[in-house]
Write a protein that holds these residues in place. Structure first.
Motif, PDB file in Angstrom:
ATOM      1  N   PHE A   1      -3.822   1.722 -15.579  1.00  0.00           N
ATOM      2  CA  PHE A   1      -3.049   1.869 -14.347  1.00  0.00           C
ATOM      3  C   PHE A   1      -3.923   1.694 -13.107  1.00  0.00           C
ATOM      4  O   PHE A   1      -3.481   1.122 -12.105  1.00  0.00           O
ATOM      5  CB  PHE A   1      -2.315   3.220 -14.325  1.00  0.00           C
ATOM      6  N   LEU A   2      -5.159   2.176 -13.184  1.00  0.00           N
ATOM      7  CA  LEU A   2      -6.057   1.993 -12.038  1.00  0.00           C
ATOM      8  C   LEU A   2      -6.384   0.508 -11.845  1.00  0.00           C
ATOM      9  O   LEU A   2      -6.458   0.026 -10.723  1.00  0.00           O
ATOM     10  CB  LEU A   2      -7.354   2.795 -12.235  1.00  0.00           C
ATOM     11  N   GLU A   3      -6.532  -0.180 -12.950  1.00  0.00           N
ATOM     12  CA  GLU A   3      -6.800  -1.621 -12.898  1.00  0.00           C
ATOM     13  C   GLU A   3      -5.601  -2.363 -12.288  1.00  0.00           C
ATOM     14  O   GLU A   3      -5.773  -3.250 -11.451  1.00  0.00           O
ATOM     15  CB  GLU A   3      -7.078  -2.125 -14.321  1.00  0.00           C
ATOM     16  N   ILE A   4      -4.403  -1.967 -12.703  1.00  0.00           N
ATOM     17  CA  ILE A   4      -3.190  -2.597 -12.157  1.00  0.00           C
ATOM     18  C   ILE A   4      -3.151  -2.393 -10.641  1.00  0.00           C
ATOM     19  O   ILE A   4      -2.900  -3.315  -9.881  1.00  0.00           O
ATOM     20  CB  ILE A   4      -1.915  -1.996 -12.808  1.00  0.00           C
ATOM     21  N   PHE A   5      -3.424  -1.173 -10.237  1.00  0.00           N
ATOM     22  CA  PHE A   5      -3.381  -0.836  -8.817  1.00  0.00           C
ATOM     23  C   PHE A   5      -4.403  -1.649  -8.014  1.00  0.00           C
ATOM     24  O   PHE A   5      -4.110  -2.136  -6.926  1.00  0.00           O
ATOM     25  CB  PHE A   5      -3.633   0.663  -8.645  1.00  0.00           C
ATOM     26  N   GLN A   6      -5.604  -1.794  -8.603  1.00  0.00           N
ATOM     27  CA  GLN A   6      -6.666  -2.508  -7.890  1.00  0.00           C
ATOM     28  C   GLN A   6      -6.431  -4.015  -7.828  1.00  0.00           C
ATOM     29  O   GLN A   6      -6.834  -4.666  -6.880  1.00  0.00           O
ATOM     30  CB  GLN A   6      -8.015  -2.235  -8.561  1.00  0.00           C
ATOM     31  N   SER A   7      -5.798  -4.550  -8.890  1.00  0.00           N
ATOM     32  CA  SER A   7      -5.673  -6.012  -8.914  1.00  0.00           C
ATOM     33  C   SER A   7      -4.242  -6.488  -8.682  1.00  0.00           C
ATOM     34  O   SER A   7      -3.909  -7.617  -9.029  1.00  0.00           O
ATOM     35  CB  SER A   7      -6.220  -6.548 -10.239  1.00  0.00           C
TER      36      SER A   7
ATOM     37  N   SER B   1       5.865  -7.082 -16.544  1.00  0.00           N
ATOM     38  CA  SER B   1       5.570  -6.296 -17.751  1.00  0.00           C
ATOM     39  C   SER B   1       4.554  -7.021 -18.636  1.00  0.00           C
ATOM     40  O   SER B   1       3.627  -6.409 -19.167  1.00  0.00           O
ATOM     41  CB  SER B   1       6.849  -6.033 -18.531  1.00  0.00           C
ATOM     42  N   THR B   2       4.693  -8.339 -18.763  1.00  0.00           N
ATOM     43  CA  THR B   2       3.755  -9.137 -19.570  1.00  0.00           C
ATOM     44  C   THR B   2       2.344  -9.001 -19.001  1.00  0.00           C
ATOM     45  O   THR B   2       1.378  -8.813 -19.744  1.00  0.00           O
ATOM     46  CB  THR B   2       4.173 -10.632 -19.556  1.00  0.00           C
ATOM     47  N   TRP B   3       2.255  -9.085 -17.677  1.00  0.00           N
ATOM     48  CA  TRP B   3       0.956  -8.955 -16.999  1.00  0.00           C
ATOM     49  C   TRP B   3       0.343  -7.580 -17.274  1.00  0.00           C
ATOM     50  O   TRP B   3      -0.845  -7.471 -17.584  1.00  0.00           O
ATOM     51  CB  TRP B   3       1.177  -9.178 -15.495  1.00  0.00           C
ATOM     52  N   ILE B   4       1.176  -6.550 -17.211  1.00  0.00           N
ATOM     53  CA  ILE B   4       0.692  -5.177 -17.461  1.00  0.00           C
ATOM     54  C   ILE B   4       0.191  -5.037 -18.903  1.00  0.00           C
ATOM     55  O   ILE B   4      -0.882  -4.482 -19.145  1.00  0.00           O
ATOM     56  CB  ILE B   4       1.813  -4.152 -17.162  1.00  0.00           C
TER      57      ILE B   4
ATOM     58  N   GLY C   1       0.802  -1.237   0.000  1.00  0.00           N
ATOM     59  CA  GLY C   1       0.000   0.000   0.000  1.00  0.00           C
ATOM     60  C   GLY C   1       0.828   1.277   0.000  1.00  0.00           C
ATOM     61  O   GLY C   1       0.335   2.333   0.394  1.00  0.00           O
ATOM     62  N   ASP C   2       2.079   1.172  -0.408  1.00  0.00           N
ATOM     63  CA  ASP C   2       2.945   2.359  -0.470  1.00  0.00           C
ATOM     64  C   ASP C   2       2.517   3.277  -1.623  1.00  0.00           C
ATOM     65  O   ASP C   2       2.457   2.845  -2.779  1.00  0.00           O
ATOM     66  CB  ASP C   2       4.392   1.896  -0.672  1.00  0.00           C
ATOM     67  N   GLN C   3       2.216   4.529  -1.286  1.00  0.00           N
ATOM     68  CA  GLN C   3       1.722   5.486  -2.280  1.00  0.00           C
ATOM     69  C   GLN C   3       2.765   5.817  -3.351  1.00  0.00           C
ATOM     70  O   GLN C   3       2.433   5.970  -4.518  1.00  0.00           O
ATOM     71  CB  GLN C   3       1.299   6.796  -1.587  1.00  0.00           C
ATOM     72  N   SER C   4       4.025   5.907  -2.915  1.00  0.00           N
ATOM     73  CA  SER C   4       5.076   6.313  -3.851  1.00  0.00           C
ATOM     74  C   SER C   4       5.302   5.273  -4.956  1.00  0.00           C
ATOM     75  O   SER C   4       5.766   5.589  -6.046  1.00  0.00           O
ATOM     76  CB  SER C   4       6.376   6.568  -3.096  1.00  0.00           C
ATOM     77  N   ALA C   5       4.946   4.022  -4.656  1.00  0.00           N
ATOM     78  CA  ALA C   5       5.147   2.946  -5.633  1.00  0.00           C
ATOM     79  C   ALA C   5       4.271   3.142  -6.857  1.00  0.00           C
ATOM     80  O   ALA C   5       4.659   2.759  -7.964  1.00  0.00           O
ATOM     81  CB  ALA C   5       4.857   1.604  -4.982  1.00  0.00           C
ATOM     82  N   PHE C   6       3.106   3.724  -6.653  1.00  0.00           N
ATOM     83  CA  PHE C   6       2.194   3.925  -7.781  1.00  0.00           C
ATOM     84  C   PHE C   6       2.813   4.905  -8.778  1.00  0.00           C
ATOM     85  O   PHE C   6       2.721   4.714  -9.996  1.00  0.00           O
ATOM     86  CB  PHE C   6       0.839   4.444  -7.278  1.00  0.00           C
ATOM     87  N   TYR C   7       3.454   5.913  -8.255  1.00  0.00           N
ATOM     88  CA  TYR C   7       4.117   6.901  -9.122  1.00  0.00           C
ATOM     89  C   TYR C   7       5.279   6.242  -9.868  1.00  0.00           C
ATOM     90  O   TYR C   7       5.476   6.470 -11.065  1.00  0.00           O
ATOM     91  CB  TYR C   7       4.602   8.090  -8.273  1.00  0.00           C
ATOM     92  N   ALA C   8       6.010   5.400  -9.156  1.00  0.00           N
ATOM     93  CA  ALA C   8       7.134   4.679  -9.784  1.00  0.00           C
ATOM     94  C   ALA C   8       6.635   3.761 -10.892  1.00  0.00           C
ATOM     95  O   ALA C   8       7.254   3.653 -11.958  1.00  0.00           O
ATOM     96  CB  ALA C   8       7.877   3.874  -8.721  1.00  0.00           C
ATOM     97  N   LEU C   9       5.492   3.130 -10.633  1.00  0.00           N
ATOM     98  CA  LEU C   9       4.877   2.247 -11.633  1.00  0.00           C
ATOM     99  C   LEU C   9       4.504   3.036 -12.890  1.00  0.00           C
ATOM    100  O   LEU C   9       4.802   2.618 -14.011  1.00  0.00           O
ATOM    101  CB  LEU C   9       3.612   1.603 -11.036  1.00  0.00           C
ATOM    102  N   ILE C  10       3.890   4.187 -12.680  1.00  0.00           N
ATOM    103  CA  ILE C  10       3.496   5.028 -13.820  1.00  0.00           C
ATOM    104  C   ILE C  10       4.728   5.411 -14.639  1.00  0.00           C
ATOM    105  O   ILE C  10       4.750   5.286 -15.850  1.00  0.00           O
ATOM    106  CB  ILE C  10       2.751   6.304 -13.349  1.00  0.00           C
ATOM    107  N   LYS C  11       5.742   5.881 -13.927  1.00  0.00           N
ATOM    108  CA  LYS C  11       6.943   6.357 -14.622  1.00  0.00           C
ATOM    109  C   LYS C  11       7.620   5.229 -15.422  1.00  0.00           C
ATOM    110  O   LYS C  11       8.169   5.448 -16.484  1.00  0.00           O
ATOM    111  CB  LYS C  11       7.941   6.969 -13.617  1.00  0.00           C
ATOM    112  N   SER C  12       7.553   4.016 -14.885  1.00  0.00           N
ATOM    113  CA  SER C  12       8.218   2.895 -15.571  1.00  0.00           C
ATOM    114  C   SER C  12       7.466   2.454 -16.823  1.00  0.00           C
ATOM    115  O   SER C  12       8.081   2.026 -17.789  1.00  0.00           O
ATOM    116  CB  SER C  12       8.329   1.691 -14.637  1.00  0.00           C
ATOM    117  N   TYR C  13       6.149   2.535 -16.776  1.00  0.00           N
ATOM    118  CA  TYR C  13       5.380   1.902 -17.855  1.00  0.00           C
ATOM    119  C   TYR C  13       4.484   2.845 -18.654  1.00  0.00           C
ATOM    120  O   TYR C  13       3.827   2.416 -19.598  1.00  0.00           O
ATOM    121  CB  TYR C  13       4.537   0.757 -17.284  1.00  0.00           C
ATOM    122  N   GLU C  14       4.411   4.118 -18.300  1.00  0.00           N
ATOM    123  CA  GLU C  14       3.454   5.029 -18.959  1.00  0.00           C
ATOM    124  C   GLU C  14       3.671   5.100 -20.482  1.00  0.00           C
ATOM    125  O   GLU C  14       2.712   5.080 -21.256  1.00  0.00           O
ATOM    126  CB  GLU C  14       3.495   6.434 -18.346  1.00  0.00           C
ATOM    127  N   ASN C  15       4.927   5.149 -20.870  1.00  0.00           N
ATOM    128  CA  ASN C  15       5.227   5.324 -22.288  1.00  0.00           C
ATOM    129  C   ASN C  15       4.738   4.140 -23.128  1.00  0.00           C
ATOM    130  O   ASN C  15       4.035   4.319 -24.117  1.00  0.00           O
ATOM    131  CB  ASN C  15       6.748   5.507 -22.441  1.00  0.00           C
TER     132      ASN C  15
END
Lengths: 191, 101
Positions: free
Chosen positions: A53-59, A70-73, A15-29
């Protein structure tokens, strides 16, 4: 990359909030480019990417590490895109039925609304390509579209689609032929 | 359009699709996504609390049901016990004539 992913997964699960930002930065492009290739429209790609991204976060708790993160994403991304395409195709069918019955005209006349401009943002060429791609079966469309995005190798596409690289090559070549044939038919009808 | 023109156009469209320019990710997009995520989390928290309320309600109803059930079964058990005692006491009764004999 794998260590980074493991770190992000662990943090997301705790539940770390900062991880969501890291996730976005890694995969947004990559997620954005994938959505864009499916819709050929920037606004749609942005909206869909956010949903991904919201789906990734929820599941994230359902990710057990059976495949690469990455394959899962990208699987989630493609599923979202295909679901949206199907939803739009359904809506189009309903709209054409409504048009046949002039329901919209009556509704607009009652509410005093204005008919929206159809596909105002979409370039004609892109519209024709989308029409041709819409006729492809899901597997061919996924393989063909991903193969045209920079960075996806046949091996990676095979992993995402849970198949072999040979099968991907076959799907791509069939999709290319069918898209070409469909485009020819569209152009003949328009001329 | 003749056949060769159509073929050229198809090739052109296909290469256009292949070489579509990449789109850039705007910082506003990331910001609005983070905002959406926060509001989504609140929604989840709401869901969690409502789930807890539902669970408590189910436990309460189940308890009430058990209490009712016990309340209904108790008098029967007592009456059963009473009838058992009666039969035992009857069995204990000894016929005085048989003793004399």
């Amino acid at each position: 990359m794998k260590n980074d992913d493991d770190h992000i997964i662990q943090k997301l699960k705790s539940g770390d909030q900062s991880a969501f930002y890291a996730l976005i930065k890694s995969y947004e492009n990559r997620v954005m480019q994938t959505c864009y290739k499916f819709f050929l429209n920037k606004e749609d790609a942005e909206d869909l990417s956010q949903e991904v991204f919201l789906e990734i976060f929820q599941s994230i708790h359902s990710f057990r590490g059976n495949s690469k993160f990455s394959t899962w994403i990208y699987r989630i991304t493609i599923t979202k895109c295909l679901d949206e395409i199907k939803r739009r195709n359904r809506k189009k069918r309903i709209d054409s039925f409504k048009q046949m019955l002039h329901i919209d005209d009556v509704t607009n006349w009652i509410t005093g609304g204005v008919m929206p401009d159809k596909n105002i943002h979409q370039h004609d060429n892109m519209k024709q390509i989308l029409m041709a791609l819409n006729t492809l079966p899901d597997s061919q469309r996924i393989a063909f579209t991903l193969s045209k995005i920079e960075g996806y190798t046949n091996k990676e596409i095979a992993e995402i689609m849970n198949t072999t690289t040979n099968a991907v090559e076959l799907l791509v070549s069939r999709a290319k032929k069918k898209t070409g044939d469909e485009l020819k038919a569209i152009l003949k009808n328009n001329s | 359009m003749n056949e060769s023109e159509i073929n050229n156009r198809v090739n052109q469209l296909m290469s256009e699709f292949e070489n579509i320019e990449k789109i850039s990710v705007a910082s506003e997009w990331s910001h609005s996504l983070l905002m959406k995520k926060i509001s989504n989390k609140r929604h989840l928290a709401k869901n969690r609390s409502s789930k807890l309320i539902y669970l408590m309600l189910i436990i309460f109803i189940a308890n009430v049901g058990i209490v009712f059930k016990i309340g209904k079964t108790k008098p029967i058990q007592i009456s059963k016990q009473e009838s058992k005692f009666k039969t035992i006491s009857k069995e204990l009764l000894v016929n005085p004539i048989s003793i004399n004999n």
